[in-house]
Design a protein around this motif. Sequence first.
Motif, PDB file in Angstrom:
ATOM      1  N   TYR A  86      -4.003 -53.820 -28.700  1.00 45.05           N
ATOM      2  CA  TYR A  86      -3.235 -54.582 -27.701  1.00 45.05           C
ATOM      3  C   TYR A  86      -3.741 -54.283 -26.290  1.00 45.05           C
ATOM      4  O   TYR A  86      -3.933 -55.198 -25.470  1.00 45.05           O
ATOM      5  N   LEU A  87      -3.995 -53.009 -26.002  1.00 48.33           N
ATOM      6  CA  LEU A  87      -4.454 -52.632 -24.666  1.00 48.33           C
ATOM      7  C   LEU A  87      -5.843 -53.193 -24.357  1.00 48.33           C
ATOM      8  O   LEU A  87      -6.165 -53.456 -23.192  1.00 48.33           O
ATOM      9  N   SER A  88      -6.651 -53.405 -25.402  1.00 46.75           N
ATOM     10  CA  SER A  88      -7.998 -53.929 -25.166  1.00 46.75           C
ATOM     11  C   SER A  88      -7.966 -55.388 -24.727  1.00 46.75           C
ATOM     12  O   SER A  88      -8.968 -55.924 -24.254  1.00 46.75           O
ATOM     13  N   GLY A 132      -9.007 -44.530 -34.992  1.00 45.26           N
ATOM     14  CA  GLY A 132      -8.298 -45.672 -35.568  1.00 45.26           C
ATOM     15  C   GLY A 132      -8.659 -47.010 -34.946  1.00 45.26           C
ATOM     16  O   GLY A 132      -8.908 -47.990 -35.653  1.00 45.26           O
ATOM     17  N   PRO A 133      -8.703 -47.103 -33.615  1.00 46.73           N
ATOM     18  CA  PRO A 133      -8.990 -48.398 -32.993  1.00 46.73           C
ATOM     19  C   PRO A 133     -10.472 -48.777 -32.990  1.00 46.73           C
ATOM     20  O   PRO A 133     -10.820 -49.889 -32.561  1.00 46.73           O
ATOM     21  N   ALA A 134     -11.369 -47.885 -33.440  1.00 46.79           N
ATOM     22  CA  ALA A 134     -12.808 -48.073 -33.219  1.00 46.79           C
ATOM     23  C   ALA A 134     -13.333 -49.384 -33.792  1.00 46.79           C
ATOM     24  O   ALA A 134     -14.015 -50.150 -33.100  1.00 46.79           O
ATOM     25  N   PHE A 135     -13.057 -49.653 -35.055  1.00 43.68           N
ATOM     26  CA  PHE A 135     -13.617 -50.841 -35.700  1.00 43.68           C
ATOM     27  C   PHE A 135     -13.106 -52.117 -35.045  1.00 43.68           C
ATOM     28  O   PHE A 135     -13.878 -53.031 -34.745  1.00 43.68           O
ATOM     29  N   GLY A 136     -11.790 -52.180 -34.792  1.00 48.96           N
ATOM     30  CA  GLY A 136     -11.225 -53.376 -34.182  1.00 48.96           C
ATOM     31  C   GLY A 136     -11.753 -53.628 -32.780  1.00 48.96           C
ATOM     32  O   GLY A 136     -12.121 -54.758 -32.432  1.00 48.96           O
ATOM     33  N   VAL A 137     -11.807 -52.577 -31.959  1.00 46.08           N
ATOM     34  CA  VAL A 137     -12.277 -52.744 -30.579  1.00 46.08           C
ATOM     35  C   VAL A 137     -13.771 -53.065 -30.553  1.00 46.08           C
ATOM     36  O   VAL A 137     -14.231 -53.912 -29.764  1.00 46.08           O
ATOM     37  N   ALA A 138     -14.549 -52.414 -31.421  1.00 45.07           N
ATOM     38  CA  ALA A 138     -15.991 -52.693 -31.478  1.00 45.07           C
ATOM     39  C   ALA A 138     -16.242 -54.150 -31.878  1.00 45.07           C
ATOM     40  O   ALA A 138     -17.087 -54.832 -31.286  1.00 45.07           O
ATOM     41  N   GLN A 139     -15.511 -54.637 -32.865  1.00 44.73           N
ATOM     42  CA  GLN A 139     -15.671 -56.034 -33.277  1.00 44.73           C
ATOM     43  C   GLN A 139     -15.177 -56.987 -32.183  1.00 44.73           C
ATOM     44  O   GLN A 139     -15.756 -58.055 -31.967  1.00 44.73           O
ATOM     45  N   HIS A 140     -14.134 -56.605 -31.481  1.00 46.94           N
ATOM     46  CA  HIS A 140     -13.619 -57.410 -30.366  1.00 46.94           C
ATOM     47  C   HIS A 140     -14.699 -57.596 -29.304  1.00 46.94           C
ATOM     48  O   HIS A 140     -14.949 -58.703 -28.823  1.00 46.94           O
ATOM     49  N   VAL A 141     -15.367 -56.499 -28.951  1.00 49.72           N
ATOM     50  CA  VAL A 141     -16.453 -56.569 -27.974  1.00 49.72           C
ATOM     51  C   VAL A 141     -17.628 -57.368 -28.545  1.00 49.72           C
ATOM     52  O   VAL A 141     -18.197 -58.243 -27.879  1.00 49.72           O
ATOM     53  N   GLY A 142     -17.978 -57.098 -29.793  1.00 52.57           N
ATOM     54  CA  GLY A 142     -19.105 -57.798 -30.405  1.00 52.57           C
ATOM     55  C   GLY A 142     -18.885 -59.293 -30.502  1.00 52.57           C
ATOM     56  O   GLY A 142     -19.777 -60.097 -30.196  1.00 52.57           O
ATOM     57  N   ALA A 197     -21.927 -41.681 -25.269  1.00 54.60           N
ATOM     58  CA  ALA A 197     -20.996 -42.119 -24.225  1.00 54.60           C
ATOM     59  C   ALA A 197     -21.727 -42.342 -22.897  1.00 54.60           C
ATOM     60  O   ALA A 197     -21.449 -43.310 -22.175  1.00 54.60           O
ATOM     61  N   ILE A 198     -22.665 -41.470 -22.566  1.00 58.14           N
ATOM     62  CA  ILE A 198     -23.431 -41.622 -21.326  1.00 58.14           C
ATOM     63  C   ILE A 198     -24.275 -42.894 -21.368  1.00 58.14           C
ATOM     64  O   ILE A 198     -24.321 -43.675 -20.402  1.00 58.14           O
ATOM     65  N   ALA A 199     -24.920 -43.145 -22.515  1.00 58.61           N
ATOM     66  CA  ALA A 199     -25.737 -44.352 -22.652  1.00 58.61           C
ATOM     67  C   ALA A 199     -24.871 -45.608 -22.591  1.00 58.61           C
ATOM     68  O   ALA A 199     -25.255 -46.617 -21.982  1.00 58.61           O
ATOM     69  N   TRP A 200     -23.698 -45.573 -23.190  1.00 62.71           N
ATOM     70  CA  TRP A 200     -22.811 -46.741 -23.200  1.00 62.71           C
ATOM     71  C   TRP A 200     -22.330 -47.093 -21.797  1.00 62.71           C
ATOM     72  O   TRP A 200     -22.207 -48.270 -21.449  1.00 62.71           O
ATOM     73  N   MET A 201     -22.054 -46.106 -21.000  1.00 60.45           N
ATOM     74  CA  MET A 201     -21.595 -46.374 -19.637  1.00 60.45           C
ATOM     75  C   MET A 201     -22.655 -47.128 -18.839  1.00 60.45           C
ATOM     76  O   MET A 201     -22.342 -47.882 -17.927  1.00 60.45           O
ATOM     77  N   MET A 202     -23.928 -46.947 -19.197  1.00 61.93           N
ATOM     78  CA  MET A 202     -25.015 -47.637 -18.504  1.00 61.93           C
ATOM     79  C   MET A 202     -25.325 -49.005 -19.121  1.00 61.93           C
ATOM     80  O   MET A 202     -25.671 -49.943 -18.410  1.00 61.93           O
ATOM     81  N   LEU A 203     -25.165 -49.159 -20.427  1.00 62.70           N
ATOM     82  CA  LEU A 203     -25.633 -50.367 -21.114  1.00 62.70           C
ATOM     83  C   LEU A 203     -24.518 -51.269 -21.637  1.00 62.70           C
ATOM     84  O   LEU A 203     -24.747 -52.452 -21.889  1.00 62.70           O
ATOM     85  N   GLY A 204     -23.332 -50.723 -21.850  1.00 66.65           N
ATOM     86  CA  GLY A 204     -22.257 -51.490 -22.464  1.00 66.65           C
ATOM     87  C   GLY A 204     -21.681 -52.557 -21.552  1.00 66.65           C
ATOM     88  O   GLY A 204     -21.698 -52.428 -20.327  1.00 66.65           O
ATOM     89  N   LYS A 205     -21.162 -53.641 -22.159  1.00 66.12           N
ATOM     90  CA  LYS A 205     -20.564 -54.721 -21.394  1.00 66.12           C
ATOM     91  C   LYS A 205     -19.768 -55.624 -22.312  1.00 66.12           C
ATOM     92  O   LYS A 205     -20.138 -55.827 -23.473  1.00 66.12           O
ATOM     93  N   PHE A 206     -18.652 -56.180 -21.819  1.00 67.12           N
ATOM     94  CA  PHE A 206     -17.871 -57.169 -22.552  1.00 67.12           C
ATOM     95  C   PHE A 206     -18.493 -58.543 -22.325  1.00 67.12           C
ATOM     96  O   PHE A 206     -18.957 -58.851 -21.236  1.00 67.12           O
ATOM     97  N   GLY A 207     -18.506 -59.377 -23.369  1.00 70.51           N
ATOM     98  CA  GLY A 207     -19.247 -60.633 -23.330  1.00 70.51           C
ATOM     99  C   GLY A 207     -18.496 -61.809 -22.740  1.00 70.51           C
ATOM    100  O   GLY A 207     -17.305 -61.732 -22.426  1.00 70.51           O
ATOM    101  N   PRO A 208     -19.171 -62.973 -22.638  1.00 68.64           N
ATOM    102  CA  PRO A 208     -18.619 -64.139 -21.944  1.00 68.64           C
ATOM    103  C   PRO A 208     -17.842 -65.108 -22.820  1.00 68.64           C
ATOM    104  O   PRO A 208     -17.206 -66.020 -22.294  1.00 68.64           O
ATOM    105  N   GLY A 377      -7.882 -58.859 -29.521  1.00 70.41           N
ATOM    106  CA  GLY A 377      -7.721 -57.415 -29.572  1.00 70.41           C
ATOM    107  C   GLY A 377      -6.467 -57.022 -30.329  1.00 70.41           C
ATOM    108  O   GLY A 377      -6.493 -56.123 -31.174  1.00 70.41           O
ATOM    109  N   PHE A 378      -5.353 -57.709 -30.053  1.00 68.55           N
ATOM    110  CA  PHE A 378      -4.097 -57.415 -30.747  1.00 68.55           C
ATOM    111  C   PHE A 378      -4.205 -57.742 -32.230  1.00 68.55           C
ATOM    112  O   PHE A 378      -3.818 -56.945 -33.090  1.00 68.55           O
TER     113      PHE A 378
END
Length: 456
Positions: A86-88, A132-142, A197-208, A377-378
Amino acid sequence: MNDSATASDRGSASRRVIHDEPGGKKAWVVIVMLLLFMMINFADKAVLGLSATSIQEEFGITNQQYGTISSAFFLFFSLSAALVGYLSDKFNPKNVVTVLIAIWAVSMIPVLGPAGFLVILISRVMLGAAEGPAFGVAQHVGMSWFEDKKRNLPAAVLGLGAPMGVVVASPILGWVIVTFGWRYAFGVMILISVVWAIAWMMLGKFGPVGSKLDTPEPAGDATSAPEVAPEPAKLSYWRLIGNGTWIGCALSSFAAYWALSLLVAWVPPYLENGLGYSRGSIGMLVTLPWIAMSASAVGMGLFVQYLLRRGVSSRGARGVFPGIVILVGGVLTLVFVQVDTPWLALLLMAVGLGAPAACLTTAVTALSEVTPANQRGFSLGMFVAFYSLSGVVAPYLTGVLVGPAANGVTTGYMTAFTTTGIVILIGAAASILLINPARELRNFGARAAKIDATTV
């Protein structure tokens, strides 16, 4: 000069927009990063199973207590999956992912010291709440980087994180455990989490796709921006999780995750205590079910995408076909417990328990098809929350069945895996009979039209 600068800025913005277009280079950079994220997620899960015998011997932990520790991992797993899902929808999911993996690393630190039953229990509860939220949030971003008909392959790639995490990590962690001790294996996972985590902060992004969050504003010429379909209207929370497709996805995934949780928690000790393999060989042998899962996930993702391109309905491609794969897994699981030959039992178990997990990714694409992007996300969070409940039940029940059995190999394990086969068959029926995205879209559309008519 101003005109020249403006043109230069416009060109730079245009290149940035094209670079971040759905399905483009940036999309696949994010997918690869999220694949590594899920690999770490499952390596974290697997490290306990690989260390199980050593931990039990050091602290005198019984099978029932080990089953309790394995189930405790899922104590807040479902609740956190729903809450963070929900928070995502409310916060940038990129930052949500960063916070999650940071908590993973912190939660394992106490195990490095003078641990015991209680310390390990609390550590696994904390880790489970963050994973617990990893799979759902990762798929949400993907999913935010791909249009609907192109989502099956990237979803399958993310689904590979589970088996690849175990396939890659198990031999390495098994060697670390045998050579240096089980605590060093946990230390390795902490270090890897921090580096990612360090690499993700530089490369990660939510899509359009379906959201304006974290997407660049078009400069000057609006035609330089990628076309994004307008975001659909919101649905009531009840309709999001009360339709047949959501229920079918949740039930089939519950069954698949039942099998997956046993792969993580109980298959390593079963290979040693049940099938008689040496402790040194467990790190390699435990990868076989996960290799089967990898092949199933990639094959299913590619074939489902092929079926959709050929005009097969979403029900057939994302409901019936995965249901058949789950059905085969259930049958093989029921068969392998009756086989006395260790290598044949191992082979049947690998496919029987590994193949059904591929339905998790097709379920995600089915849910994304019928869920507004601003509520994805929810929906995915609640989906993970429900199916992961099997992670609480299955390891604990197996510990209860194996522990007091007069002959744990022939009685406890056989009963536990037979129960698993029946659960998988029920999940197959749910996938085949209930998943039907086109039906839900028609129902949502008809209801929206009815509401519009009454408001005129």
